[in-house]
Design a protein around this motif. Structure first.
Motif, PDB file in Angstrom:
ATOM      1  N   GLN A 153     -33.234  20.171  44.647  1.00  0.00           N
ATOM      2  CA  GLN A 153     -32.099  19.324  44.998  1.00  0.00           C
ATOM      3  C   GLN A 153     -31.094  20.091  45.842  1.00  0.00           C
ATOM      4  N   PRO A 154     -30.351  19.395  46.704  1.00  0.00           N
ATOM      5  CA  PRO A 154     -29.313  20.064  47.500  1.00  0.00           C
ATOM      6  C   PRO A 154     -28.232  20.626  46.578  1.00  0.00           C
ATOM      7  N   SER A 155     -27.698  21.788  46.922  1.00  0.00           N
ATOM      8  CA  SER A 155     -26.657  22.399  46.094  1.00  0.00           C
ATOM      9  C   SER A 155     -25.337  22.462  46.848  1.00  0.00           C
ATOM     10  N   GLY A 156     -24.246  22.330  46.086  1.00  0.00           N
ATOM     11  CA  GLY A 156     -22.917  22.464  46.669  1.00  0.00           C
ATOM     12  C   GLY A 156     -22.451  21.276  47.470  1.00  0.00           C
ATOM     13  N   VAL A 157     -23.159  20.171  47.393  1.00  0.00           N
ATOM     14  CA  VAL A 157     -22.804  18.960  48.134  1.00  0.00           C
ATOM     15  C   VAL A 157     -23.052  17.745  47.250  1.00  0.00           C
ATOM     16  N   GLU A 158     -22.433  16.628  47.605  1.00  0.00           N
ATOM     17  CA  GLU A 158     -22.783  15.362  46.977  1.00  0.00           C
ATOM     18  C   GLU A 158     -24.099  14.875  47.592  1.00  0.00           C
ATOM     19  N   SER A 159     -24.948  14.236  46.825  1.00  0.00           N
ATOM     20  CA  SER A 159     -26.232  13.816  47.381  1.00  0.00           C
ATOM     21  C   SER A 159     -26.755  12.561  46.699  1.00  0.00           C
ATOM     22  N   ILE A 160     -27.551  11.823  47.447  1.00  0.00           N
ATOM     23  CA  ILE A 160     -28.267  10.664  46.935  1.00  0.00           C
ATOM     24  C   ILE A 160     -29.691  10.726  47.478  1.00  0.00           C
ATOM     25  N   ALA A 161     -30.676  10.559  46.606  1.00  0.00           N
ATOM     26  CA  ALA A 161     -32.075  10.522  47.043  1.00  0.00           C
ATOM     27  C   ALA A 161     -32.347   9.192  47.739  1.00  0.00           C
ATOM     28  N   LEU A 162     -32.907   9.254  48.926  1.00  0.00           N
ATOM     29  CA  LEU A 162     -33.177   8.054  49.705  1.00  0.00           C
ATOM     30  C   LEU A 162     -34.621   7.581  49.579  1.00  0.00           C
ATOM     31  N   ASP A 163     -35.560   8.515  49.475  1.00  0.00           N
ATOM     32  CA  ASP A 163     -36.970   8.122  49.437  1.00  0.00           C
ATOM     33  C   ASP A 163     -37.817   9.300  48.963  1.00  0.00           C
ATOM     34  N   HIS A 164     -38.970   8.986  48.418  1.00  0.00           N
ATOM     35  CA  HIS A 164     -39.960   9.980  48.024  1.00  0.00           C
ATOM     36  C   HIS A 164     -41.219   9.723  48.845  1.00  0.00           C
ATOM     37  N   ASP A 165     -41.855  10.784  49.274  1.00  0.00           N
ATOM     38  CA  ASP A 165     -43.003  10.623  50.175  1.00  0.00           C
ATOM     39  C   ASP A 165     -44.012  11.733  49.927  1.00  0.00           C
ATOM     40  N   GLU A 166     -45.234  11.504  50.360  1.00  0.00           N
ATOM     41  CA  GLU A 166     -46.280  12.521  50.279  1.00  0.00           C
ATOM     42  C   GLU A 166     -46.791  12.833  51.678  1.00  0.00           C
ATOM     43  N   HIS A 167     -47.270  14.046  51.850  1.00  0.00           N
ATOM     44  CA  HIS A 167     -47.787  14.467  53.141  1.00  0.00           C
ATOM     45  C   HIS A 167     -49.229  13.987  53.330  1.00  0.00           C
ATOM     46  N   VAL A 168     -49.577  13.811  54.588  1.00  0.00           N
ATOM     47  CA  VAL A 168     -50.961  13.511  54.952  1.00  0.00           C
ATOM     48  C   VAL A 168     -51.449  14.588  55.911  1.00  0.00           C
ATOM     49  N   LEU A 169     -52.756  14.734  55.982  1.00  0.00           N
ATOM     50  CA  LEU A 169     -53.358  15.678  56.913  1.00  0.00           C
ATOM     51  C   LEU A 169     -53.458  15.015  58.286  1.00  0.00           C
ATOM     52  N   LEU A 259     -55.241  10.431  60.564  1.00  0.00           N
ATOM     53  CA  LEU A 259     -54.539  10.804  59.341  1.00  0.00           C
ATOM     54  C   LEU A 259     -55.477  10.689  58.145  1.00  0.00           C
ATOM     55  N   VAL A 260     -55.393  11.665  57.246  1.00  0.00           N
ATOM     56  CA  VAL A 260     -56.248  11.681  56.070  1.00  0.00           C
ATOM     57  C   VAL A 260     -55.378  11.947  54.833  1.00  0.00           C
ATOM     58  N   PRO A 261     -55.456  11.089  53.798  1.00  0.00           N
ATOM     59  CA  PRO A 261     -54.698  11.347  52.566  1.00  0.00           C
ATOM     60  C   PRO A 261     -55.134  12.665  51.918  1.00  0.00           C
ATOM     61  N   VAL A 262     -54.169  13.352  51.284  1.00  0.00           N
ATOM     62  CA  VAL A 262     -54.448  14.621  50.604  1.00  0.00           C
ATOM     63  C   VAL A 262     -54.141  14.438  49.122  1.00  0.00           C
ATOM     64  N   VAL A 263     -55.162  14.612  48.284  1.00  0.00           N
ATOM     65  CA  VAL A 263     -55.029  14.327  46.854  1.00  0.00           C
ATOM     66  C   VAL A 263     -53.940  15.184  46.208  1.00  0.00           C
ATOM     67  N   ASP A 264     -53.936  16.464  46.490  1.00  0.00           N
ATOM     68  CA  ASP A 264     -53.007  17.386  45.846  1.00  0.00           C
ATOM     69  C   ASP A 264     -52.034  18.003  46.849  1.00  0.00           C
ATOM     70  N   GLY A 265     -51.692  17.232  47.871  1.00  0.00           N
ATOM     71  CA  GLY A 265     -50.855  17.745  48.942  1.00  0.00           C
ATOM     72  C   GLY A 265     -49.375  17.802  48.610  1.00  0.00           C
ATOM     73  N   PRO A 266     -48.569  18.304  49.542  1.00  0.00           N
ATOM     74  CA  PRO A 266     -47.128  18.428  49.327  1.00  0.00           C
ATOM     75  C   PRO A 266     -46.466  17.056  49.181  1.00  0.00           C
ATOM     76  N   ARG A 267     -45.358  17.049  48.479  1.00  0.00           N
ATOM     77  CA  ARG A 267     -44.526  15.861  48.347  1.00  0.00           C
ATOM     78  C   ARG A 267     -43.075  16.248  48.588  1.00  0.00           C
ATOM     79  N   ARG A 268     -42.320  15.337  49.143  1.00  0.00           N
ATOM     80  CA  ARG A 268     -40.925  15.652  49.424  1.00  0.00           C
ATOM     81  C   ARG A 268     -40.014  14.491  49.049  1.00  0.00           C
ATOM     82  N   THR A 269     -38.723  14.815  48.934  1.00  0.00           N
ATOM     83  CA  THR A 269     -37.693  13.819  48.715  1.00  0.00           C
ATOM     84  C   THR A 269     -36.699  13.919  49.866  1.00  0.00           C
ATOM     85  N   GLU A 270     -36.353  12.768  50.439  1.00  0.00           N
ATOM     86  CA  GLU A 270     -35.324  12.746  51.478  1.00  0.00           C
ATOM     87  C   GLU A 270     -33.980  12.451  50.825  1.00  0.00           C
TER      88      GLU A 270
END
Length: 301
Positions: A153-169, A259-270
Protein backbone atom coordinates in the motif's frame (compact mmCIF):
# COMPACT_ATOMS: atom_id res chain seq x y z
CA UNK A 1 11.01 42.91 -2.20
CA UNK A 2 7.75 41.72 -3.79
CA UNK A 3 6.26 38.55 -5.24
CA UNK A 4 6.88 39.63 -8.82
CA UNK A 5 10.62 39.87 -8.16
CA UNK A 6 10.50 36.36 -6.70
CA UNK A 7 8.71 35.11 -9.82
CA UNK A 8 11.44 36.65 -11.98
CA UNK A 9 14.15 34.96 -9.92
CA UNK A 10 12.43 31.55 -10.18
CA UNK A 11 11.94 31.96 -13.93
CA UNK A 12 15.58 32.91 -14.48
CA UNK A 13 16.81 30.11 -12.22
CA UNK A 14 14.78 27.55 -14.20
CA UNK A 15 15.53 28.84 -17.71
CA UNK A 16 19.07 30.15 -17.08
CA UNK A 17 18.41 32.63 -19.84
CA UNK A 18 17.18 36.23 -19.51
CA UNK A 19 15.28 36.17 -22.81
CA UNK A 20 13.41 32.94 -22.02
CA UNK A 21 12.73 34.05 -18.44
CA UNK A 22 11.27 37.34 -19.70
CA UNK A 23 9.09 35.48 -22.22
CA UNK A 24 7.81 33.16 -19.47
CA UNK A 25 6.92 36.16 -17.28
CA UNK A 26 5.45 38.16 -20.21
CA UNK A 27 7.72 41.16 -19.67
CA UNK A 28 10.50 42.77 -21.66
CA UNK A 29 13.98 41.52 -20.85
CA UNK A 30 15.22 44.90 -19.66
CA UNK A 31 12.45 45.11 -17.07
CA UNK A 32 13.20 41.63 -15.72
CA UNK A 33 16.94 42.36 -15.56
CA UNK A 34 16.32 45.69 -13.81
CA UNK A 35 14.01 44.16 -11.17
CA UNK A 36 16.40 41.32 -10.37
CA UNK A 37 19.34 43.73 -10.13
CA UNK A 38 17.27 45.89 -7.79
CA UNK A 39 16.50 42.89 -5.59
CA UNK A 40 20.20 41.99 -5.44
CA UNK A 41 21.03 45.53 -4.33
CA UNK A 42 18.33 45.36 -1.66
CA UNK A 43 19.60 42.02 -0.36
CA UNK A 44 23.25 43.00 -0.63
CA UNK A 45 24.17 39.73 -2.39
CA UNK A 46 24.46 38.45 -5.94
CA UNK A 47 21.79 35.86 -6.72
CA UNK A 48 23.15 35.07 -10.20
CA UNK A 49 26.57 34.77 -11.77
CA UNK A 50 26.37 36.25 -15.26
CA UNK A 51 28.52 36.14 -18.36
CA UNK A 52 27.79 36.84 -22.02
CA UNK A 53 26.84 33.19 -22.50
CA UNK A 54 25.86 31.78 -19.11
CA UNK A 55 23.59 32.52 -16.16
CA UNK A 56 23.92 30.45 -13.00
CA UNK A 57 22.68 30.71 -9.44
CA UNK A 58 25.21 31.66 -6.80
CA UNK A 59 25.16 29.93 -3.42
CA UNK A 60 23.11 32.86 -2.12
CA UNK A 61 20.78 32.44 -5.07
CA UNK A 62 20.32 28.74 -4.33
CA UNK A 63 19.34 29.57 -0.75
CA UNK A 64 16.99 32.37 -1.83
CA UNK A 65 15.31 30.18 -4.46
CA UNK A 66 14.04 27.65 -1.91
CA UNK A 67 12.23 30.25 0.16
CA UNK A 68 11.07 32.17 -2.90
CA UNK A 69 9.30 29.09 -4.21
CA UNK A 70 7.69 28.54 -0.80
CA UNK A 71 6.48 32.14 -0.70
CA UNK A 72 5.02 31.95 -4.20
CA UNK A 73 3.29 28.67 -3.40
CA UNK A 74 1.83 30.19 -0.22
CA UNK A 75 0.63 33.25 -2.16
CA UNK A 76 -0.98 31.09 -4.83
CA UNK A 77 -2.66 28.98 -2.15
CA UNK A 78 -3.98 32.09 -0.39
CA UNK A 79 -5.54 33.31 -3.64
CA UNK A 80 -7.01 29.87 -4.35
CA UNK A 81 -8.49 29.61 -0.84
CA UNK A 82 -10.07 33.05 -1.14
CA UNK A 83 -11.58 32.16 -4.51
CA UNK A 84 -12.84 28.81 -3.16
CA UNK A 85 -14.56 30.63 -0.29
CA UNK A 86 -16.44 32.59 -2.93
CA UNK A 87 -17.38 29.38 -4.77
CA UNK A 88 -14.73 29.56 -7.52
CA UNK A 89 -11.97 26.94 -7.84
CA UNK A 90 -8.68 28.37 -9.07
CA UNK A 91 -4.97 27.67 -8.78
CA UNK A 92 -2.85 24.76 -9.91
CA UNK A 93 -3.43 21.02 -9.91
CA UNK A 94 -0.41 18.77 -10.49
CA UNK A 95 -1.34 15.19 -11.44
CA UNK A 96 0.99 12.20 -11.61
CA UNK A 97 0.28 9.03 -13.61
CA UNK A 98 2.04 5.75 -14.27
CA UNK A 99 2.34 4.82 -17.94
CA UNK A 100 0.11 1.75 -17.48
CA UNK A 101 -2.82 3.51 -15.78
CA UNK A 102 -5.99 1.60 -16.69
CA UNK A 103 -8.48 2.10 -13.85
CA UNK A 104 -9.15 5.67 -14.98
CA UNK A 105 -9.26 7.21 -18.45
CA UNK A 106 -6.99 10.11 -17.56
CA UNK A 107 -7.59 12.29 -20.68
CA UNK A 108 -11.36 11.90 -20.26
CA UNK A 109 -11.04 12.72 -16.54
CA UNK A 110 -9.05 15.88 -17.25
CA UNK A 111 -11.59 16.90 -19.87
CA UNK A 112 -14.43 16.61 -17.35
CA UNK A 113 -12.42 18.45 -14.72
CA UNK A 114 -11.60 21.31 -17.07
CA UNK A 115 -15.25 21.64 -18.08
CA UNK A 116 -16.19 22.12 -14.41
CA UNK A 117 -13.17 24.14 -13.32
CA UNK A 118 -11.72 26.06 -16.29
CA UNK A 119 -9.75 28.45 -14.05
CA UNK A 120 -7.49 25.68 -12.71
CA UNK A 121 -4.13 25.21 -14.42
CA UNK A 122 -3.51 21.46 -14.69
CA UNK A 123 -0.02 19.96 -14.93
CA UNK A 124 0.51 16.29 -15.84
CA UNK A 125 3.59 14.23 -15.04
CA UNK A 126 4.29 10.59 -15.93
CA UNK A 127 6.62 8.48 -13.81
CA UNK A 128 7.14 5.42 -11.64
CA UNK A 129 4.81 4.78 -8.71
CA UNK A 130 7.47 5.25 -6.03
CA UNK A 131 8.66 8.57 -7.48
CA UNK A 132 5.10 9.82 -7.90
CA UNK A 133 4.16 8.88 -4.33
CA UNK A 134 7.25 10.70 -3.05
CA UNK A 135 6.29 13.76 -5.10
CA UNK A 136 2.82 13.77 -3.52
CA UNK A 137 4.34 13.49 -0.04
CA UNK A 138 6.73 16.34 -0.84
CA UNK A 139 4.03 18.62 -2.22
CA UNK A 140 5.28 18.59 -5.83
CA UNK A 141 2.16 16.71 -6.97
CA UNK A 142 -1.39 17.08 -5.67
CA UNK A 143 -2.69 13.66 -6.70
CA UNK A 144 -1.29 10.60 -8.47
CA UNK A 145 -2.43 7.31 -9.98
CA UNK A 146 -0.19 4.43 -8.94
CA UNK A 147 0.14 0.70 -9.55
CA UNK A 148 1.60 -1.48 -6.78
CA UNK A 149 2.04 -5.22 -6.19
CA UNK A 150 -0.91 -6.81 -4.38
CA UNK A 151 -0.41 -6.50 -0.64
CA UNK A 152 1.66 -3.31 -0.87
CA UNK A 153 0.00 0.00 0.00
CA UNK A 154 1.11 3.61 -0.54
CA UNK A 155 2.68 5.14 2.57
CA UNK A 156 2.52 8.69 3.89
CA UNK A 157 -0.43 9.66 1.70
CA UNK A 158 -4.19 9.28 1.62
CA UNK A 159 -5.20 6.54 -0.80
CA UNK A 160 -8.13 4.69 -2.31
CA UNK A 161 -7.85 1.42 -4.25
CA UNK A 162 -9.35 1.86 -7.71
CA UNK A 163 -8.97 -1.59 -9.27
CA UNK A 164 -7.28 -4.97 -8.97
CA UNK A 165 -5.76 -6.62 -12.01
CA UNK A 166 -3.58 -9.53 -13.10
CA UNK A 167 -0.78 -9.55 -15.63
CA UNK A 168 -0.86 -11.41 -18.92
CA UNK A 169 2.00 -12.65 -21.05
CA UNK A 170 2.56 -10.54 -24.17
CA UNK A 171 4.30 -12.40 -27.01
CA UNK A 172 4.77 -11.89 -30.75
CA UNK A 173 1.97 -13.37 -32.84
CA UNK A 174 4.22 -16.14 -34.19
CA UNK A 175 5.55 -17.19 -30.79
CA UNK A 176 5.31 -20.86 -29.75
CA UNK A 177 2.96 -19.89 -26.88
CA UNK A 178 0.78 -17.47 -28.84
CA UNK A 179 -2.12 -19.93 -29.03
CA UNK A 180 -1.86 -21.34 -25.51
CA UNK A 181 -4.94 -21.19 -23.29
CA UNK A 182 -2.75 -20.41 -20.26
CA UNK A 183 0.83 -20.73 -19.04
CA UNK A 184 2.71 -20.81 -15.73
CA UNK A 185 5.79 -18.83 -14.76
CA UNK A 186 7.73 -22.08 -15.04
CA UNK A 187 6.70 -22.33 -18.71
CA UNK A 188 8.13 -18.90 -19.53
CA UNK A 189 11.12 -18.54 -17.17
CA UNK A 190 13.50 -19.37 -20.02
CA UNK A 191 12.23 -16.59 -22.26
CA UNK A 192 13.99 -13.28 -22.86
CA UNK A 193 12.03 -10.48 -21.18
CA UNK A 194 11.28 -6.82 -21.76
CA UNK A 195 10.47 -5.03 -18.48
CA UNK A 196 10.60 -1.77 -16.55
CA UNK A 197 13.80 -0.57 -14.89
CA UNK A 198 15.09 -2.58 -11.96
CA UNK A 199 13.94 -1.22 -8.59
CA UNK A 200 10.70 0.31 -9.82
CA UNK A 201 7.27 -0.91 -8.63
CA UNK A 202 6.37 -1.91 -12.19
CA UNK A 203 9.39 -4.21 -12.33
CA UNK A 204 8.92 -5.44 -8.74
CA UNK A 205 5.54 -6.94 -9.58
CA UNK A 206 7.10 -9.48 -11.95
CA UNK A 207 10.35 -9.92 -10.01
CA UNK A 208 8.45 -10.87 -6.86
CA UNK A 209 6.25 -13.35 -8.69
CA UNK A 210 9.25 -15.18 -10.15
CA UNK A 211 11.09 -15.09 -6.81
CA UNK A 212 8.05 -16.52 -5.01
CA UNK A 213 8.00 -19.37 -7.53
CA UNK A 214 11.71 -20.00 -6.99
CA UNK A 215 12.52 -19.01 -10.56
CA UNK A 216 14.98 -16.67 -12.28
CA UNK A 217 14.66 -15.05 -15.68
CA UNK A 218 16.62 -12.96 -18.16
CA UNK A 219 15.55 -9.32 -18.56
CA UNK A 220 17.49 -8.19 -21.60
CA UNK A 221 15.61 -4.95 -22.32
CA UNK A 222 14.51 -2.27 -19.87
CA UNK A 223 12.16 0.43 -21.08
CA UNK A 224 9.92 3.11 -19.62
CA UNK A 225 7.49 3.50 -22.53
CA UNK A 226 5.05 0.68 -23.24
CA UNK A 227 5.12 1.58 -26.94
CA UNK A 228 8.76 0.47 -26.94
CA UNK A 229 7.77 -2.73 -25.11
CA UNK A 230 5.30 -3.67 -27.84
CA UNK A 231 7.67 -2.77 -30.67
CA UNK A 232 10.42 -4.97 -29.24
CA UNK A 233 7.99 -7.82 -28.65
CA UNK A 234 6.45 -7.59 -32.12
CA UNK A 235 9.95 -7.95 -33.62
CA UNK A 236 10.54 -11.13 -31.64
CA UNK A 237 13.17 -9.68 -29.33
CA UNK A 238 11.43 -10.65 -26.11
CA UNK A 239 8.21 -11.15 -24.18
CA UNK A 240 6.66 -9.21 -21.30
CA UNK A 241 4.22 -9.43 -18.42
CA UNK A 242 1.86 -6.44 -18.40
CA UNK A 243 -1.42 -5.56 -16.62
CA UNK A 244 -4.29 -7.08 -18.57
CA UNK A 245 -6.64 -4.10 -18.26
CA UNK A 246 -3.99 -1.86 -19.77
CA UNK A 247 -2.64 -4.05 -22.57
CA UNK A 248 -5.82 -5.79 -23.83
CA UNK A 249 -7.32 -2.80 -25.69
CA UNK A 250 -3.92 -2.00 -27.22
CA UNK A 251 -3.18 -5.56 -28.31
CA UNK A 252 -6.66 -5.91 -29.83
CA UNK A 253 -5.66 -3.53 -32.60
CA UNK A 254 -2.15 -4.90 -33.07
CA UNK A 255 -1.99 -8.15 -35.10
CA UNK A 256 1.70 -8.49 -34.20
CA UNK A 257 0.93 -9.27 -30.55
CA UNK A 258 -0.78 -12.13 -28.71
CA UNK A 259 -1.87 -12.29 -25.05
CA UNK A 260 -1.76 -15.40 -22.89
CA UNK A 261 -3.21 -15.72 -19.34
CA UNK A 262 -0.65 -16.61 -16.64
CA UNK A 263 -1.91 -18.91 -13.89
CA UNK A 264 0.53 -17.78 -11.20
CA UNK A 265 1.51 -14.41 -12.64
CA UNK A 266 1.88 -11.00 -10.99
CA UNK A 267 -1.11 -9.08 -9.69
CA UNK A 268 -1.38 -5.40 -8.94
CA UNK A 269 -3.66 -2.84 -7.35
CA UNK A 270 -4.16 0.62 -8.83
CA UNK A 271 -4.45 3.46 -6.32
CA UNK A 272 -5.45 7.08 -6.28
CA UNK A 273 -3.31 8.99 -3.76
CA UNK A 274 -3.27 12.57 -2.50
CA UNK A 275 -1.55 14.54 0.26
CA UNK A 276 -2.59 13.97 3.84
CA UNK A 277 -1.85 17.60 4.67
CA UNK A 278 -4.40 20.28 3.83
CA UNK A 279 -5.38 19.40 0.23
CA UNK A 280 -5.95 22.48 -1.93
CA UNK A 281 -9.37 23.51 -3.27
CA UNK A 282 -8.27 22.31 -6.73
CA UNK A 283 -7.34 18.93 -5.27
CA UNK A 284 -10.63 18.56 -3.40
CA UNK A 285 -12.46 19.49 -6.61
CA UNK A 286 -10.65 16.70 -8.49
CA UNK A 287 -11.46 14.21 -5.75
CA UNK A 288 -15.11 15.21 -6.10
CA UNK A 289 -14.97 14.61 -9.86
CA UNK A 290 -13.50 11.17 -9.14
CA UNK A 291 -16.32 10.40 -6.71
CA UNK A 292 -14.12 10.23 -3.60
CA UNK A 293 -16.38 10.58 -0.54
CA UNK A 294 -16.26 14.12 0.83
CA UNK A 295 -15.36 12.92 4.31
CA UNK A 296 -12.29 11.12 2.96
CA UNK A 297 -11.26 14.07 0.77
CA UNK A 298 -11.43 16.51 3.69
CA UNK A 299 -10.17 14.20 6.44
CA UNK A 300 -6.94 16.17 6.81
CA UNK A 301 -8.07 19.48 5.36
Amino acid sequence: MDLQQMRYVVALAETRNFTRAAERCSVVQSSLSHRIAGLERELGVKLFARSSRRVELTSAGEAFLVSARECLAAADRAAADAAAAAGVVRGRLAVGVIVTTAAVDVPELLQRYRARHPDVHVLLRAGHSDALAAAVRGGELDIAFLGLPVGEQPSGVESIALDHDEHVLVVPAGHRLAGASRVTLGDIAGETFVDFASGTPGRAQSDRAFAAAGLTRDVAYEAGAVELFTQLIARGLGVALLPSAFIRPRAAGDPGLALVPVVDGPRRTEYLVWSRFNPSPATRAMLAVLGVPKAAAQAQA
